[in-house]
Motif scaffolding. Sequence first.
Motif, short mmCIF file in Angstrom:
data_model
loop_
_atom_site.label_atom_id
_atom_site.label_comp_id
_atom_site.label_asym_id
_atom_site.label_seq_id
_atom_site.Cartn_x
_atom_site.Cartn_y
_atom_site.Cartn_z
N THR A 15 0.84 -1.18 0.00
CA THR A 15 0.00 0.00 0.00
C THR A 15 0.88 1.24 0.00
OG1 THR A 15 -1.80 1.19 1.09
CG2 THR A 15 -0.21 0.08 2.53
N GLY A 16 0.35 2.32 -0.51
CA GLY A 16 1.01 3.61 -0.46
C GLY A 16 0.36 4.54 0.54
N SER A 17 -0.56 4.01 1.33
CA SER A 17 -1.37 4.80 2.25
C SER A 17 -1.16 4.36 3.70
CB SER A 17 -2.85 4.61 1.87
OG SER A 17 -3.70 4.91 2.94
N GLY A 18 -0.96 5.32 4.58
CA GLY A 18 -0.85 5.02 6.01
C GLY A 18 -2.15 4.47 6.57
N ALA A 19 -3.27 5.02 6.12
CA ALA A 19 -4.57 4.54 6.61
C ALA A 19 -4.79 3.08 6.22
CB ALA A 19 -5.70 5.42 6.07
N GLU A 20 -4.44 2.75 4.98
CA GLU A 20 -4.58 1.36 4.53
C GLU A 20 -3.60 0.45 5.28
OE1 GLU A 20 -5.93 -1.89 2.01
OE2 GLU A 20 -6.78 -0.04 2.78
N ALA A 21 -2.41 0.96 5.58
CA ALA A 21 -1.43 0.18 6.35
C ALA A 21 -1.98 -0.17 7.72
CB ALA A 21 -0.12 0.96 6.48
N LEU A 22 -2.65 0.77 8.37
CA LEU A 22 -3.24 0.51 9.68
C LEU A 22 -4.29 -0.59 9.58
CD1 LEU A 22 -3.57 4.15 11.06
CD2 LEU A 22 -1.83 2.43 11.64
N ARG A 23 -5.10 -0.55 8.51
CA ARG A 23 -6.11 -1.59 8.31
C ARG A 23 -5.45 -2.94 8.08
NH1 ARG A 23 -8.47 -4.59 4.81
NH2 ARG A 23 -7.37 -3.82 2.98
N LEU A 24 -4.40 -2.97 7.24
CA LEU A 24 -3.73 -4.23 6.93
C LEU A 24 -2.99 -4.80 8.14
CD1 LEU A 24 -2.47 -3.42 3.34
CD2 LEU A 24 -4.10 -5.22 3.98
N LEU A 25 -2.51 -3.96 9.02
CA LEU A 25 -1.88 -4.46 10.25
C LEU A 25 -2.87 -5.32 11.03
CD1 LEU A 25 0.20 -1.47 11.62
CD2 LEU A 25 1.06 -3.76 11.11
N ASP A 26 -4.13 -4.91 11.02
CA ASP A 26 -5.16 -5.65 11.75
C ASP A 26 -5.67 -6.87 10.99
OD1 ASP A 26 -5.11 -4.00 13.98
OD2 ASP A 26 -6.61 -2.63 13.14
N THR A 27 -5.81 -6.75 9.67
CA THR A 27 -6.45 -7.83 8.92
C THR A 27 -5.48 -8.84 8.32
OG1 THR A 27 -6.52 -6.49 6.90
CG2 THR A 27 -8.45 -6.39 8.34
N ALA A 28 -4.30 -8.40 7.92
CA ALA A 28 -3.35 -9.29 7.25
C ALA A 28 -2.41 -10.00 8.22
CB ALA A 28 -2.54 -8.52 6.22
N ASP A 29 -2.26 -9.47 9.44
CA ASP A 29 -1.39 -10.04 10.46
C ASP A 29 0.00 -10.34 9.90
OD1 ASP A 29 -0.83 -10.87 13.06
OD2 ASP A 29 -1.37 -12.95 12.62
N PRO A 30 0.72 -9.31 9.40
CA PRO A 30 2.02 -9.54 8.78
C PRO A 30 3.08 -9.98 9.79
CG PRO A 30 1.65 -7.20 9.07
CD PRO A 30 0.37 -7.89 9.46
N VAL A 31 4.08 -10.72 9.29
CA VAL A 31 5.20 -11.15 10.14
C VAL A 31 6.29 -10.08 10.17
CG1 VAL A 31 4.76 -13.59 9.78
CG2 VAL A 31 6.38 -12.40 8.29
N ALA A 32 6.24 -9.12 9.24
CA ALA A 32 7.19 -8.01 9.19
C ALA A 32 6.61 -6.90 8.34
CB ALA A 32 8.53 -8.47 8.60
N MET A 33 7.21 -5.71 8.48
CA MET A 33 6.74 -4.57 7.70
C MET A 33 7.94 -3.75 7.21
SD MET A 33 3.97 -1.55 8.64
CE MET A 33 4.63 -1.22 10.23
#
Length: 104
Positions: A32-50
């Motif tokens: 994503t190129g968006s901070g707002a979308e990043a916040l959403r993906l942190l919750d939904t995608a459960d990444p192992v790293a960023m």
Amino acid sequence: MAGAVLVVEDDRELRDLVRRYLERAGHAVYTTGSGAEALRLLDTADPVAMVLDLGLPDIDGLTVLAAARDGRQVPVVVLTARSAVEDRIDGLRRGTDAPGELGR
């Protein structure tokens, strides 16, 4: 397959380059190129790293970093064009695992 990595970078070419490298290493990649979308993906995608750019157009990358550190154990690599020593020190204080700089 390795865990998913979240790439937050507003420069499309750089974002795609990082994505391709991570996919070759066997990671699923959310971008994503968006901070707002990043916040959403942190919750939904459960990444192992960023991989995180600090200079985002909507929400400052340091705000995204704070969210990544709020109750999560997500390693964060900062990829940014900000070159001031103060910015790197601030990133370390806020919990980055590997502050970076473009062109280094």
